[in-house]
Design an enzyme around this catalytic site. Structure first.
Site, PDB file in Angstrom:
ATOM      1  N   TYR A 227       6.205 -10.346  -0.130  1.00  0.00           N
ATOM      2  CA  TYR A 227       7.053  -9.873   0.980  1.00  0.00           C
ATOM      3  C   TYR A 227       8.142 -10.885   1.312  1.00  0.00           C
ATOM      4  CZ  TYR A 227       5.561  -5.353   2.341  1.00  0.00           C
ATOM      5  OH  TYR A 227       5.399  -4.005   2.343  1.00  0.00           O
ATOM      6  N   LEU A 239       1.479  -3.456   6.968  1.00  0.00           N
ATOM      7  CA  LEU A 239       0.149  -2.823   6.828  1.00  0.00           C
ATOM      8  C   LEU A 239       0.334  -1.327   6.562  1.00  0.00           C
ATOM      9  CD1 LEU A 239      -1.687  -4.726   9.680  1.00  0.00           C
ATOM     10  CD2 LEU A 239      -2.090  -4.958   7.212  1.00  0.00           C
ATOM     11  N   HIS A 240       0.904  -1.025   5.383  1.00  0.00           N
ATOM     12  CA  HIS A 240       1.221   0.380   5.072  1.00  0.00           C
ATOM     13  C   HIS A 240      -0.045   1.254   5.084  1.00  0.00           C
ATOM     14  CE1 HIS A 240       5.241  -0.745   3.706  1.00  0.00           C
ATOM     15  NE2 HIS A 240       4.731  -1.607   2.847  1.00  0.00           N
ATOM     16  N   ASP A 241      -0.930   0.978   4.131  1.00  0.00           N
ATOM     17  CA  ASP A 241      -2.090   1.867   3.953  1.00  0.00           C
ATOM     18  C   ASP A 241      -3.065   1.802   5.135  1.00  0.00           C
ATOM     19  OD1 ASP A 241      -0.848   2.493   1.636  1.00  0.00           O
ATOM     20  OD2 ASP A 241      -2.250   1.480   0.303  1.00  0.00           O
TER      21      ASP A 241
END
Ligand code: BDR
Ligand code: CA
Length: 303
Positions: A227, A239-241
């Protein structure tokens, strides 16, 4: 306790989502299905089993799609998730194996056996779900809810300027799912880029002195370094998922708008998720998130 099938392409943030989901009493993960995405499906299946082993959980794993429906496969994102898909942290093969039933049949059978009960959280390319709908269209009216991590509707993409990685990996599958009539909620970059895990947290995980927290600190550290190369100074990772899991646990973390959503299937904008004011307005798009409240909830539950 909501029965949930979690469809993953494990992947570092998938691993965080699995830990969060399995430690949340509001939902019961009845099975994990795997797809290509953050690596080849052989890797994402193995990684899912490795993560379960670290967590001391024995949920069944069903291996799924190894390629997109129509587009040529894209290069795997080893610069984001490592050569092995888990930050180069897979040291040995898992003890357990995937079940003999495939992911697509597992999804169909569970939904038919438990009509209007099953929630599907899909945090990788939507290929398994699209194949299930194509094989057994009847499931569309029998699924309780589908929550996906994917898309970038009112913001730019992360794989191309227009497209988010999960949708770009299989845009035809996404279009199939969005136009199927399934009750879909999109948790896209519109909200997931607002839920950042700060790098400083990793010191707390390491201080816990547990194998599982060291494992998660190692893989997340790899992800945060990636990142930092795309967003210098960001100081953490999205914290996509996990946010897709959070929206199922507590829908009040987000605010939603209802739209008709189409996926661009070719050209420079391939994989773009477009909100249209014409056509049937059925897709819920998350547009705002209470990021701090979600982050605290996620951290309280993780291990
Ligand atoms: C999505 O792409 C994958 O790399 C992540 O696991 C997440 O599901 C973010 O765009
Ligand atoms: Ca994923």
């Amino acid at each position: 306790m909501k029965p949930v099938i979690l469809d993953v392409d494990t992947g570092i943030d998938d691993a965080l989502a699995i830990a969060y989901a399995l430690n949340s009493p509001e939902i019961k993960i009845i099975g994990l299905t795997t797809c290509f995405g953050n690596g080849p499906v052989e890797y994402t299946t193995r990684n899912t089993l490795v993560v379960l082993e670290q967590l001391g959980k024995s949920v069944p794993v069903y291996s799924g799609a190894d390629k997109p429906l129509s587009r040529p496969p894209k290069k795997f994102p080893t610069h984001v998730h490592g050569e092995d898909g888990l930050g180069n942290r897979v040291e040995k093969p898992p003890v357990r194996e995937a079940e003999s039933e495939g992911a697509v049949d597992y999804i169909i059978n569970q939904v038919k056996q438990r009509p209007h009960e099953i929630t599907i959280i899909a945090v990788g390319p939507l290929t398994n779900l699209a194949l299930a709908v194509q094989k057994e269209p009847e499931i569309v009216s029998l699924v309780k809810e589908v929550v996906i991590m994917g898309g970038a509707v009112f913001v730019g993409g992360n794989t191309t300027p227009y497209s988010e990685a999960n949708i770009f990996a299989d845009p035809h599958a996404a279009e199939c799912v969005f136009s199927s009539g399934l009750p879909v909620t999109i948790v896209g970059l519109d909200v997931t880029m607002k839920t950042l895990l700060p790098n400083a947290i990793l010191a707390d995980w390491r201080a816990a002195g547990r194998e599982v927290s060291d494992f998660f600190a190692d893989i997340t550290s790899f992800y945060i370094q990636a990142y930092e190369t795309f967003h210098p100074g960001i100081g953490g990772c999205a914290l996509h998922d996990p946010l897709a899991v959070g929206v199922v646990i507590d829908p009040s973390f987000v605010k939603k708008e209802t739209w008709n959503v189409k996926v661009v299937l070719e050209g420079e904008e391939m994989g773009r998720t477009v909100a249209l004011s014409e056509g049937e307005q059925k897709i819920q798009i998350c547009t705002q998130v209470e990021a701090d409240r979600f982050l605290n909830h996620f951290l309280d539950r993780l291990f």
